[in-house]
Design a protein around this motif. Structure first.
Motif, PDB file in Angstrom:
ATOM      1  N   SER A   1      -3.070  -4.562  -2.296  1.00  0.00           N
ATOM      2  CA  SER A   1      -1.577  -4.872  -2.448  1.00  0.00           C
ATOM      3  C   SER A   1      -1.373  -4.785  -1.038  1.00  0.00           C
ATOM      4  CB  SER A   1      -1.116  -4.202  -3.611  1.00  0.00           C
ATOM      5  OG  SER A   1      -1.253  -2.725  -3.184  1.00  0.00           O
ATOM      6  N   LYS A   2       0.108  -4.306  -0.802  1.00  0.00           N
ATOM      7  CA  LYS A   2       0.746  -4.460   0.514  1.00  0.00           C
ATOM      8  C   LYS A   2       0.832  -2.328   0.420  1.00  0.00           C
ATOM      9  CE  LYS A   2       2.142  -7.374   2.837  1.00  0.00           C
ATOM     10  NZ  LYS A   2       2.411  -7.978   4.451  1.00  0.00           N
TER      11      LYS A   2
ATOM     12  N   ILE B   1       2.554   0.270   2.686  1.00  0.00           N
ATOM     13  CA  ILE B   1       3.425   0.256   3.833  1.00  0.00           C
ATOM     14  C   ILE B   1       3.776   2.073   3.802  1.00  0.00           C
ATOM     15  CG2 ILE B   1       5.997  -0.429   4.077  1.00  0.00           C
ATOM     16  CD1 ILE B   1       4.250  -2.625   4.261  1.00  0.00           C
TER      17      ILE B   1
ATOM     18  N   ASP C   1       3.048  -0.860   8.283  1.00  0.00           N
ATOM     19  CA  ASP C   1       2.296  -1.673   7.571  1.00  0.00           C
ATOM     20  C   ASP C   1       1.233  -1.214   7.984  1.00  0.00           C
ATOM     21  OD1 ASP C   1       1.354  -3.845   5.392  1.00  0.00           O
ATOM     22  OD2 ASP C   1       2.180  -5.595   6.760  1.00  0.00           O
TER      23      ASP C   1
ATOM     24  N   THR D   1      -1.799  -2.575   5.822  1.00  0.00           N
ATOM     25  CA  THR D   1      -2.119  -3.515   4.235  1.00  0.00           C
ATOM     26  C   THR D   1      -3.674  -3.728   5.174  1.00  0.00           C
ATOM     27  OG1 THR D   1      -0.632  -4.099   3.946  1.00  0.00           O
ATOM     28  CG2 THR D   1      -2.879  -5.001   3.425  1.00  0.00           C
TER      29      THR D   1
END
Length: 292
Positions: free
Chosen positions: A74-75, A77, A156, A158
């Motif tokens: 999942s992202k 952040i 971000d 990820t």
């Protein structure tokens, strides 16, 4: 004679017809029996367990290219923020901050207070669940004081998290292979080499797992650097700086200025050496001009 031959001939014909019918019936019966045998054999036939097991092993050993294994992350952040707020009273602002932190399930990670002649400063590092980060910022912006500066950033991570996760899984696979090799090692040299590889892989796995835990912590809890600022109002009655202190500071500043000027002049010493030479040349030139 004719009477005897004719009945015999008829009897022979009848016997021939009967034998052909019997033969046909026997052939039909044999065909039916063969079909029944074939059907029963087909019905009773089943593959042997060894054949089935081997086939399954082959199927299981072959990679399933139609359904490749994928790692879905999942992202991730990371949110950080900095705020500077000017307040009327530090104590009152602290009480307001405590109420806001309780409402947003946040906590204070570190706190630093500074009180000098010009202002009071309170620096607070706050950790808050990522879903409450924006409400926390809005609460500080409304009612606590006058916002002097605000800086919000999002990072971000990820791609980094996915890369570390994949490498970690591969290292764990290699670690299990090395452990299997260690069990079947026959010489001391092989055992030492395998143990060294295992130790190196375990260290790398610990580092990767620590990095993932750090990223998860920064993603799950955002960080806000909050500074409360109160400027002190100076007056003749409340000011701590009197005439004596100002007089002493003026003498100190004057002495420091004189030292700085003196050192600046000393730094031009090569030019000072040129002054006598220039004066000597000028006087000699003037004398020669007067003689002429």
């Amino acid at each position: 004679m004719k009477k005897i031959i004719l009945p015999l001939f008829c009897l022979i014909l009848l016997n021939c017809n009967k034998s052909e019918a019997v033969a046909n019936e026997s052939v039909s019966a044999m065909a039916v029996m063969e079909d029944v045998a074939v059907d029963s054999a087909a019905a009773s036939y089943s593959p042997s367990p060894s054949t089935t097991t081997s086939d399954k092993q082959v199927q299981n050993s072959e990679p399933n290219s139609s359904n490749p294994k994928t790692n879905i992350v999942s992202k991730k952040i990371i949110k950080n923020g900095e705020m500077e707020i000017q307040v009327g009273e530090i104590k009152k602002a602290q009480n307001q901050i405590s109420e806001i932190l309780k409402k947003n399930n946040a906590y204070i990670q570190s706190e630093r207070f500074n009180n000098n002649d010009t202002a009071e400063n309170l620096n607070v590092t706050i950790r808050v669940p990522h879903q409450n980060f924006d409400p926390l910022i809005n609460s500080f912006s409304n009612g606590v004081g006058s916002v002097l500066s605000k800086n919000i950033s999002s990072d971000d991570v990820t791609e980094e998290y996915t890369d570390v996760s994949i490498k970690l899984e591969n290292k764990k696979i290699y670690l299990e292979k090395y452990r299997d090799m260690l069990r079947s090692a026959k010489t001391t040299k092989d055992m030492l080499e395998i143990q060294e590889n295992i130790r190196s892989l375990e260290d790398e796995i610990d580092v990767s797992e620590g990095r993932l835990r750090f990223i998860d912590d920064r993603v799950n809890y955002s960080t806000l650097e909050l500074m409360l600022y109160k400027e002190k109002v100076r007056s003749s009655a409340t000011s701590k700086i009197g005439f004596g202190s100002r007089f002493g500071d003026s003498i100190t500043e004057g002495w420091n200025s004189f030292i700085a000027f003196f050192l600046g002049v000393i730094s031009f010493w090569p030019f000072l050496l040129l002054i006598p030479i220039v004066v000597f040349v000028w006087k000699k030139w003037r004398k020669n001009r007067v003689k002429k």
